[in-house]
Design an enzyme around this catalytic site. Sequence first.
Site, mmCIF file in Angstrom:
data_model
loop_
_atom_site.group_PDB
_atom_site.id
_atom_site.type_symbol
_atom_site.label_atom_id
_atom_site.label_comp_id
_atom_site.label_asym_id
_atom_site.label_seq_id
_atom_site.Cartn_x
_atom_site.Cartn_y
_atom_site.Cartn_z
ATOM 1 C CG ASN A 187 -0.290 0.247 2.507
ATOM 2 O OD1 ASN A 187 0.948 0.241 2.597
ATOM 3 N ND2 ASN A 187 -1.070 0.451 3.559
ATOM 4 C CG ASP A 196 -4.437 -1.736 3.839
ATOM 5 O OD1 ASP A 196 -4.256 -2.699 4.624
ATOM 6 O OD2 ASP A 196 -4.265 -0.555 4.166
ATOM 7 C CB ILE A 197 -2.112 -6.929 4.119
ATOM 8 C CG1 ILE A 197 -1.646 -6.017 5.270
ATOM 9 C CG2 ILE A 197 -1.022 -7.138 3.081
ATOM 10 C CD1 ILE A 197 -0.634 -6.672 6.194
ATOM 11 C CE1 TYR A 206 7.739 -4.688 14.062
ATOM 12 C CE2 TYR A 206 9.484 -5.648 15.405
ATOM 13 C CZ TYR A 206 8.905 -5.427 14.169
ATOM 14 O OH TYR A 206 9.490 -5.965 13.035
ATOM 15 C CE LYS A 223 6.475 -8.071 12.251
ATOM 16 N NZ LYS A 223 6.404 -8.634 10.902
ATOM 17 C CB ILE A 256 24.872 6.637 21.393
ATOM 18 C CG1 ILE A 256 25.676 6.466 20.107
ATOM 19 C CG2 ILE A 256 24.787 5.319 22.165
ATOM 20 C CD1 ILE A 256 27.116 6.000 20.307
ATOM 21 C CD GLU A 309 17.149 -0.393 23.676
ATOM 22 O OE1 GLU A 309 16.197 0.060 23.014
ATOM 23 O OE2 GLU A 309 18.310 -0.432 23.266
HETATM 24 N N1 LIG Z 1 14.155 -4.101 9.197
HETATM 25 C C1 LIG Z 1 14.388 -4.925 10.217
HETATM 26 O O1 LIG Z 1 15.397 -4.816 10.916
HETATM 27 C C2 LIG Z 1 13.407 -6.032 10.536
HETATM 28 C C3 LIG Z 1 13.718 -6.907 11.580
HETATM 29 C C4 LIG Z 1 12.838 -7.931 11.882
HETATM 30 C C5 LIG Z 1 11.675 -8.082 11.144
HETATM 31 N N2 LIG Z 1 11.386 -7.200 10.159
HETATM 32 C C6 LIG Z 1 10.145 -7.406 9.413
HETATM 33 O O2 LIG Z 1 10.459 -7.504 8.036
HETATM 34 C C7 LIG Z 1 9.371 -6.999 7.252
HETATM 35 C C8 LIG Z 1 9.862 -5.915 6.297
HETATM 36 O O3 LIG Z 1 10.404 -4.859 7.078
HETATM 37 P P1 LIG Z 1 11.157 -3.599 6.429
HETATM 38 O O4 LIG Z 1 12.248 -3.253 7.333
HETATM 39 O O5 LIG Z 1 11.417 -3.845 5.007
HETATM 40 O O6 LIG Z 1 10.050 -2.474 6.615
HETATM 41 P P2 LIG Z 1 9.344 -1.515 5.557
HETATM 42 O O7 LIG Z 1 8.489 -0.597 6.362
HETATM 43 O O8 LIG Z 1 10.363 -0.927 4.649
HETATM 44 O O9 LIG Z 1 8.440 -2.511 4.721
HETATM 45 C C9 LIG Z 1 7.118 -2.779 5.026
HETATM 46 C C10 LIG Z 1 6.323 -2.672 3.737
HETATM 47 O O10 LIG Z 1 4.967 -3.006 4.017
HETATM 48 C C11 LIG Z 1 4.129 -2.033 3.384
HETATM 49 N N3 LIG Z 1 2.886 -1.966 4.152
HETATM 50 C C12 LIG Z 1 2.704 -1.467 5.413
HETATM 51 N N4 LIG Z 1 1.424 -1.587 5.783
HETATM 52 C C13 LIG Z 1 0.772 -2.200 4.757
HETATM 53 C C14 LIG Z 1 -0.580 -2.580 4.542
HETATM 54 N N5 LIG Z 1 -1.520 -2.370 5.468
HETATM 55 N N6 LIG Z 1 -0.891 -3.181 3.370
HETATM 56 C C15 LIG Z 1 0.038 -3.385 2.398
HETATM 57 N N7 LIG Z 1 1.346 -3.021 2.560
HETATM 58 C C16 LIG Z 1 1.700 -2.444 3.711
HETATM 59 C C17 LIG Z 1 4.924 -0.742 3.420
HETATM 60 O O11 LIG Z 1 4.478 0.194 2.472
HETATM 61 C C18 LIG Z 1 6.324 -1.268 3.132
HETATM 62 O O12 LIG Z 1 6.551 -1.366 1.757
HETATM 63 C C19 LIG Z 1 8.330 -6.502 8.258
HETATM 64 O O13 LIG Z 1 7.419 -7.533 8.494
HETATM 65 C C20 LIG Z 1 9.160 -6.251 9.512
HETATM 66 O O14 LIG Z 1 8.373 -6.314 10.671
HETATM 67 C C21 LIG Z 1 12.212 -6.183 9.831
#
Ligand SMILES: NC(=O)c1ccc[n+]([C@@H]2O[C@H](COP(=O)([O-])OP(=O)(O)OC[C@H]3O[C@@H](n4cnc5c(N)ncnc54)[C@H](O)[C@@H]3O)[C@@H](O)[C@H]2O)c1
Length: 347
Positions: free
Chosen positions: A50, A76-77, A167, A171, A225, A294
């Site tokens: 989205n 949107d999911i 968060y 998850k 930091i 944290e």
């Molecule tokens: N970046 C990290 O360090 C990290 C660590 C652990 C887990 N994750 C998980 O990995 C996945 C990707 O994370 P990321 O860092 O790329 O974040 P990001 O925010 O860049 O990517 C999330 C994507 O989901 C889309 N999105 C959000 N809500 C939506 C909705 N309702 N419908 C459709 N699309 C939607 C956003 O537009 C975005 O493109 C996520 O599930 C995140 O929780 C990330």
Amino acid sequence: MDLPVSAVGADPPTDLTPRRILVTGGAGFIGSHVVARLMLMGSQVRVLDNFSTSRLENLADAAYGGLTEADVVSGDIRTQEGVEVIHQWQPDVVVHLAAQSSVPAASRSPLYDADVNVFGTVNVLDACARGGVRLFINAASSDIFGGVAAHELPVREEHPIAPVSPYGVSKAVGVHYLDWYGRQHGLSYTSMVLGNVYGPRQEGSDCGVVSVMADALLGGRQAVIYGDGTQTRDFIYVSDVAEAIAVACHHNGVGTVNIASGRQTSVNEVYDTVREASGVGDAARYEPLPWPDEVRNMALDTRKARELLGWYPKVGFTEGVRMTVRDVRRRQAGSPNLSPVWALSHS
Ligand SMILES: NC(=O)c1ccc[n+]([C@@H]2O[C@H](COP(=O)([O-])OP(=O)(O)OC[C@H]3O[C@@H](n4cnc5c(N)ncnc54)[C@H](O)[C@@H]3O)[C@@H](O)[C@H]2O)c1
């Protein structure tokens, strides 16, 4: 693009070679690297996003790899129309990355976080279970484990789930729903517990300490930091995560599996590495931790990924930070437009 070369995609097709892969959140930071990596395998790939935190420009690499405008579904999911693509297009693998991905933002707005990460995830899972999807790949986070005692690090997959932040809770709920859909509907899944992912295209003040610090230093600002900087995280470069997902697409579900480096890096070490790679910056400013919940130290045990998927991380922290700093420098300099050729007609 900084993706390691792999044998996946070069082997003759088998029953497990994915034909159609849908990537939710595919335009995001991790998703855009995943989509570009999957394009190299010869599978058909579609993106459902989205664009709440992402940009079409992120898909430039994927577009050069053959992704077309028709492969990008804006939706949107959390809605039935959003997940309709699963019923209509019938992917055999769904990589679920769409999420509210920021830990601080979840604490500021737990309702929104739960809406996207819990309701949205169940909506996608339900469509997959009913749509005959062969494999569901999920992005969980080390935050599902909450605080872990030093002697239990690196954390194994069987460690009790005990999140301490909204968060982490949302998850963790996704992980429990996956388990239920697996038992009740026979949905095969691989749930990746990701460490702190970093690399090019990570943006936003809430996410990614490596990019945030590089952005500050290269922008002539002092880096901050929080706390004393001795808190640790397990950092994993984004192309290693994309590679893990590409490999997992060629397997049946392996359940929960850690995808990380396996080692702790302190925030102070992160700062020193970013400063060295940037070639600029004085001492950082220390401020009190704004988050009472944290987690102090984190590292994930990666033996299961090596045993079941044959995956292990290939990009070292110093090298990964150098590539991230290069990307931040390029962005700040207003680099040449890397948009997909079809971006203009789409937006
Ligand atoms: N970046 C990290 O360090 C990290 C660590 C652990 C887990 N994750 C998980 O990995 C996945 C990707 O994370 P990321 O860092 O790329 O974040 P990001 O925010 O860049 O990517 C999330 C994507 O989901 C889309 N999105 C959000 N809500 C939506 C909705 N309702 N419908 C459709 N699309 C939607 C956003 O537009 C975005 O493109 C996520 O599930 C995140 O929780 C990330």
